[in-house]
Design a protein around this motif. Structure first.
Motif, PDB file in Angstrom:
ATOM      1  N   VAL A  19       3.820  -2.055 -10.660  1.00 15.31           N
ATOM      2  CA  VAL A  19       5.124  -2.104 -11.318  1.00 15.31           C
ATOM      3  C   VAL A  19       5.025  -1.348 -12.636  1.00 15.31           C
ATOM      4  CG1 VAL A  19       6.917  -3.594 -12.272  1.00 15.31           C
ATOM      5  CG2 VAL A  19       5.613  -4.342 -10.275  1.00 15.31           C
ATOM      6  N   ARG A  20       5.902  -0.346 -12.783  1.00 13.63           N
ATOM      7  CA  ARG A  20       5.861   0.489 -13.979  1.00 13.63           C
ATOM      8  C   ARG A  20       6.590  -0.199 -15.125  1.00 13.63           C
ATOM      9  NH1 ARG A  20       4.690   5.891 -14.368  1.00 13.63           N
ATOM     10  NH2 ARG A  20       4.835   6.214 -12.132  1.00 13.63           N
ATOM     11  N   ARG A  21       6.004  -0.121 -16.291  1.00 12.52           N
ATOM     12  CA  ARG A  21       6.592  -0.757 -17.479  1.00 12.52           C
ATOM     13  C   ARG A  21       7.993  -0.233 -17.755  1.00 12.52           C
ATOM     14  NH1 ARG A  21       3.763  -3.134 -21.205  1.00 12.52           N
ATOM     15  NH2 ARG A  21       1.866  -2.149 -20.449  1.00 12.52           N
ATOM     16  N   GLY A  22       8.891  -1.163 -18.086  1.00 11.38           N
ATOM     17  CA  GLY A  22      10.236  -0.773 -18.490  1.00 11.38           C
ATOM     18  C   GLY A  22      11.182  -0.460 -17.341  1.00 11.38           C
ATOM     19  N   THR A  23      10.781  -0.732 -16.129  1.00  6.22           N
ATOM     20  CA  THR A  23      11.652  -0.444 -14.989  1.00  6.22           C
ATOM     21  C   THR A  23      12.169  -1.737 -14.358  1.00  6.22           C
ATOM     22  OG1 THR A  23       9.801  -0.474 -13.434  1.00  6.22           O
ATOM     23  CG2 THR A  23      10.373   1.656 -14.399  1.00  6.22           C
ATOM     24  N   ILE A  24      13.176  -1.576 -13.506  1.00  9.79           N
ATOM     25  CA  ILE A  24      13.584  -2.692 -12.648  1.00  9.79           C
ATOM     26  C   ILE A  24      13.030  -2.386 -11.264  1.00  9.79           C
ATOM     27  CG2 ILE A  24      15.487  -3.990 -11.661  1.00  9.79           C
ATOM     28  CD1 ILE A  24      17.186  -3.283 -14.021  1.00  9.79           C
ATOM     29  N   HIS A  25      12.169  -3.256 -10.815  1.00 15.06           N
ATOM     30  CA  HIS A  25      11.473  -3.038  -9.558  1.00 15.06           C
ATOM     31  C   HIS A  25      11.902  -4.126  -8.582  1.00 15.06           C
ATOM     32  CE1 HIS A  25       7.568  -1.390  -7.681  1.00 15.06           C
ATOM     33  NE2 HIS A  25       8.132  -2.167  -6.766  1.00 15.06           N
ATOM     34  N   ALA A  26      12.347  -3.732  -7.409  1.00 16.28           N
ATOM     35  CA  ALA A  26      12.777  -4.730  -6.431  1.00 16.28           C
ATOM     36  C   ALA A  26      11.786  -4.817  -5.295  1.00 16.28           C
ATOM     37  CB  ALA A  26      14.155  -4.384  -5.895  1.00 16.28           C
ATOM     38  N   LEU A  27      11.550  -6.044  -4.876  1.00 12.45           N
ATOM     39  CA  LEU A  27      10.669  -6.296  -3.747  1.00 12.45           C
ATOM     40  C   LEU A  27      11.566  -6.830  -2.642  1.00 12.45           C
ATOM     41  CD1 LEU A  27       7.586  -6.287  -3.252  1.00 12.45           C
ATOM     42  CD2 LEU A  27       7.541  -8.643  -4.035  1.00 12.45           C
ATOM     43  N   ILE A  28      11.740  -6.053  -1.600  1.00 10.61           N
ATOM     44  CA  ILE A  28      12.671  -6.509  -0.568  1.00 10.61           C
ATOM     45  C   ILE A  28      11.981  -6.562   0.787  1.00 10.61           C
ATOM     46  CG2 ILE A  28      14.617  -5.509  -1.824  1.00 10.61           C
ATOM     47  CD1 ILE A  28      14.732  -3.499   0.595  1.00 10.61           C
ATOM     48  N   GLY A  29      12.686  -7.121   1.732  1.00 10.81           N
ATOM     49  CA  GLY A  29      12.127  -7.224   3.067  1.00 10.81           C
ATOM     50  C   GLY A  29      12.874  -8.290   3.845  1.00 10.81           C
ATOM     51  N   PRO A  30      12.750  -8.244   5.162  1.00  8.66           N
ATOM     52  CA  PRO A  30      13.420  -9.248   5.987  1.00  8.66           C
ATOM     53  C   PRO A  30      12.805 -10.632   5.763  1.00  8.66           C
ATOM     54  CG  PRO A  30      12.015  -7.856   7.336  1.00  8.66           C
ATOM     55  CD  PRO A  30      12.003  -7.276   5.971  1.00  8.66           C
ATOM     56  N   ASN A  31      13.459 -11.650   6.314  1.00  3.62           N
ATOM     57  CA  ASN A  31      12.929 -13.012   6.202  1.00  3.62           C
ATOM     58  C   ASN A  31      11.497 -13.086   6.689  1.00  3.62           C
ATOM     59  OD1 ASN A  31      15.037 -14.454   5.094  1.00  3.62           O
ATOM     60  ND2 ASN A  31      16.100 -14.562   7.061  1.00  3.62           N
ATOM     61  N   GLY A  32      10.678 -13.832   5.943  1.00  2.00           N
ATOM     62  CA  GLY A  32       9.300 -14.029   6.374  1.00  2.00           C
ATOM     63  C   GLY A  32       8.403 -12.837   6.133  1.00  2.00           C
ATOM     64  N   LEU A  84       8.631  -4.875   1.936  1.00  2.59           N
ATOM     65  CA  LEU A  84       7.557  -5.611   2.587  1.00  2.59           C
ATOM     66  C   LEU A  84       7.990  -5.980   3.999  1.00  2.59           C
ATOM     67  CD1 LEU A  84       6.227  -8.355   0.129  1.00  2.59           C
ATOM     68  CD2 LEU A  84       5.009  -6.335   0.895  1.00  2.59           C
ATOM     69  N   ALA A  85       7.053  -5.945   4.930  1.00  3.30           N
ATOM     70  CA  ALA A  85       7.314  -6.475   6.262  1.00  3.30           C
ATOM     71  C   ALA A  85       6.013  -7.023   6.804  1.00  3.30           C
ATOM     72  CB  ALA A  85       7.865  -5.396   7.184  1.00  3.30           C
ATOM     73  N   ARG A  86       6.061  -8.203   7.342  1.00  2.44           N
ATOM     74  CA  ARG A  86       4.878  -8.902   7.860  1.00  2.44           C
ATOM     75  C   ARG A  86       3.717  -8.884   6.870  1.00  2.44           C
ATOM     76  NH1 ARG A  86       5.999  -5.862  12.442  1.00  2.44           N
ATOM     77  NH2 ARG A  86       7.420  -6.916  13.866  1.00  2.44           N
ATOM     78  N   GLY A  87       4.032  -9.126   5.615  1.00  2.00           N
ATOM     79  CA  GLY A  87       2.992  -9.272   4.612  1.00  2.00           C
ATOM     80  C   GLY A  87       2.397  -7.981   4.093  1.00  2.00           C
ATOM     81  N   GLN A  88       2.929  -6.835   4.567  1.00  2.00           N
ATOM     82  CA  GLN A  88       2.352  -5.577   4.103  1.00  2.00           C
ATOM     83  C   GLN A  88       3.430  -4.645   3.553  1.00  2.00           C
ATOM     84  OE1 GLN A  88       0.286  -4.988   7.896  1.00  2.00           O
ATOM     85  NE2 GLN A  88      -1.542  -4.527   6.687  1.00  2.00           N
ATOM     86  N   ILE A  89       2.999  -3.696   2.741  1.00  2.00           N
ATOM     87  CA  ILE A  89       3.963  -2.738   2.199  1.00  2.00           C
ATOM     88  C   ILE A  89       4.328  -1.725   3.271  1.00  2.00           C
ATOM     89  CG2 ILE A  89       4.334  -0.904   0.519  1.00  2.00           C
ATOM     90  CD1 ILE A  89       2.746  -2.446  -1.487  1.00  2.00           C
ATOM     91  N   LEU A  90       5.629  -1.595   3.492  1.00  2.00           N
ATOM     92  CA  LEU A  90       6.111  -0.701   4.536  1.00  2.00           C
ATOM     93  C   LEU A  90       6.538   0.631   3.939  1.00  2.00           C
ATOM     94  CD1 LEU A  90       6.627  -1.161   7.575  1.00  2.00           C
ATOM     95  CD2 LEU A  90       9.000  -1.623   6.999  1.00  2.00           C
ATOM     96  N   ALA A  91       7.190   0.549   2.808  1.00  4.26           N
ATOM     97  CA  ALA A  91       7.666   1.772   2.172  1.00  4.26           C
ATOM     98  C   ALA A  91       7.894   1.505   0.703  1.00  4.26           C
ATOM     99  CB  ALA A  91       8.979   2.211   2.813  1.00  4.26           C
ATOM    100  N   GLU A  92       7.902   2.575  -0.080  1.00  2.99           N
ATOM    101  CA  GLU A  92       8.158   2.413  -1.503  1.00  2.99           C
ATOM    102  C   GLU A  92       8.835   3.662  -2.026  1.00  2.99           C
ATOM    103  OE1 GLU A  92       5.398   0.045  -4.157  1.00  2.99           O
ATOM    104  OE2 GLU A  92       5.047   2.078  -4.887  1.00  2.99           O
TER     105      GLU A  92
END
Lengths: 308, 251
Positions: free
Chosen positions: B29-42, B221-229
């Protein structure tokens, strides 16, 4: 505000006049259990912790005070101080061991530790087992006040009760009390605000144990007796009943509860085992129908009629 | 340069009896940014969040905050170091007034929180600051109201005010818009943008659209792993992301 002051004055006046109308020893017993319940309520009502081992502090402090006064010839103030100090130390040990557990596990750990104290008291020679420590001399408080005089003793007990209740009231309405309230309301949130909540719970536990010890020590002075009954789990249960019956989380509830339970025990003592059954029925009624207890229900009633 | 990253996780893993809720996540997470962590349920968003805020202990991996290893720190110390979280269920102290709620957060600074012999009137010096904070999130008219009587959106606002009272360097918001109507969402989004000035925000969200124009970076995130960023543009077109989202009931 004015109304509150009037009520306060009436209560104090009644407390001062009471020994001339009612048997003083009964009043003193109720005051000791009242203080015990108030101390317990600091944990249950204001911190949200159910301890099932508070008899250990109450009863063991009673033994320490009794032993110090009878065997070592300690003055009443030193005897009480010794009892209170030991209760505080026990509170710290119990607290450190139990505080990390939550809910029923917390209650079970405190119960287990209290049972260990009980079995120690059964075995240890200084408690005199089933006989208890008897005929403890009352002596003179600060070398001045002859505690063998019933009325002097009553006012001393009343003063100690007043101080104890004031300490709890002060603690609840303090910066510390605000954090306790936050922990009771939402502990994860309190943690996320940077509070090390376990330390606050431990401090509340020690404070509660200390005051429970004070109640036990003073009770020894009143009855000139320290016995196994006071350290038994039954006494731990009784203080829960008093607090719930009177209204947990209310300032005066535990005192009212203590007076009601003591009255039942004293005046219905003739019917023997039935007392326990009556207590059981009362307990069931309170937890099913009057969740807020006597004082809690009364306050809710006043609140409702005021809104109307 | 490590200073650019306020949060770095390396190899972060949480295993629950053979089930990997979070697996080898390297989040930055870069300082001073708004960072969103998204993903389907679970997908492990909330687990990941709880790991970073230390409400859960990782099975494996490291977490660095400002370059400092906080993997074994306790949650209260993380909060003291300036990283303050919110909760999915709006976390207020229900039977305390709005003013008292905010004051509890402010009072730690006084250093009197263990003083059980002191009157709580000694906390009144904080009332001015507490009112300012209430005003900043638009609940100035409710300072004497018990938190339990507030509407859902206002509870969220109160939570943010309480969090801001700690003057955190970094805010972690767990689904700040969950269960809200359109109107409240806009209000809270505006509020988040407001409080993000001079701070870093990491937020967990379920809904990609909500974070679209709010966040600088989105991690899926999907299934506990990073899918894209990346930013919303690139992430929303990523075929893997589309598939992950279409795979759930989510529209």
């Amino acid at each position: 505000m004015l109304q509150r002051r009037i009520w306060g004055t009436v209560l104090v006046a009644a407390a001062l006049a009471a020994p001339y109308a009612v048997y003083p020893v009964f009043l003193m017993k109720a005051l000791c259990f009242g203080l015990f319940a108030v101390a317990f309520n600091l944990l249950l009502g204001y911190t949200g912790l159910l301890s099932f081992g508070h008899a250990a502090f109450f009863g063991f402090a009673a033994y320490v005070t009794g032993h110090a006064m009878k065997e070592w010839g300690a003055t009443p103030e030193l005897g009480i101080l010794a009892g209170v100090a030991v209760a505080a130390a026990m509170g710290l040990v119990f607290g450190v061991l139990a505080i990390r557990r939550l809910g029923i596990y917390f209650a079970m750990v405190t119960l287990a530790l209290a049972q260990m104290v009980y079995f120690f008291c059964v075995q240890a020679p200084f408690t005199h087992g089933e006989d208890g420590i008897q005929a403890i001399p009352r002596g003179k408080l600060f070398g001045l006040l002859p505690l063998d005089d019933m009325y002097v003793l009553y006012y001393v007990v009343l003063a100690v009760f007043g101080i104890g209740v004031w300490i709890v009231w002060r603690a609840i309405h303090s910066p510390f009390g605000q954090v306790l309230a936050a922990i009771r309301e939402n502990e994860p949130r309190a943690i996320s605000l940077g509070y090390r909540t376990e330390r606050f719970k431990l401090a509340a536990f020690v404070l509660s144990a200390t005051l429970a010890g004070l109640a036990g020590s003073v009770k020894t002075l009143v009855f000139q007796l320290a016995s196994l009954t006071d350290v038994q789990w039954h006494t731990s249960g009784e203080v829960v009943l008093m607090t719930l019956l009177g209204g947990m989380g209310t300032a005066l509830g535990p005192v009212v509860g203590a007076f009601v339970v003591t009255t039942i025990e004293n005046y219905l003592a003739d019917i023997g085992a039935w007392v326990t059954i009556i207590q059981g029925v009362i307990f069931v009624l309170v937890v099913t129908l009057f969740r807020r207890g006597i004082v809690g229900e009364a306050l809710a009633f006043i609140e409702r009629s005021r809104r109307r | 340069m490590t200073d650019d990253w306020i949060i770095q996780t390396q190899d972060l893993t949480k295993e629950f009896k053979g089930f990997f809720a979070v697996r080898e996540v390297g989040l930055k997470v870069r300082r001073g940014t708004i960072h969103a962590l998204i993903g389907p349920n679970g997908a492990g968003k909330t687990t990941c969040f709880n790991l970073i805020t230390k409400f859960l202990q990782p099975s494996k991996g490291r977490i660095l905050y400002n370059g400092r290893d906080i993997t074994r720190a306790d949650p209260a110390s993380v909060a003291r170091a300036g990283m303050v979280r919110s909760f999915q269920i709006s976390a207020v102290f229900p039977h305390m007034t709005v003013l008292e709620n905010i004051r509890v957060a402010l009072q730690r600074g006084l250093g009197t929180s263990f003083h059980f012999w002191r009157s709580d009137q000694s906390l009144d010096v904080l009332n001015g600051r507490a009112r300012e904070l209430a005003a900043a999130v638009g609940i100035a008219d409710f300072v004497e109201t018990p938190a339990v009587e507030l509407s859902y959106g206002r509870k969220r606002a109160l939570e943010i005010a309480t969090t801001l009272a700690l003057e955190p360097e970094m805010l972690l918001l767990d689904e700040p818009m969950a269960g809200m109507g359109r109107e409240d969402i806009d209000r809270i989004a505006r509020l988040i943008r407001e409080v993000a000035k001079g701070r870093t925000v990491l937020m967990v969200e379920h809904n990609l659209a909500v974070v679209a124009d709010l966040s600088d970076t989105i991690t899926v995130l999907a299934r506990g792993q990073i899918l894209a960023e990346g930013d919303y543009h690139s992430v929303s077109r990523d075929p893997q992301v589309i598939e992950a989202y279409m795979g759930t009931a989510h529209g």
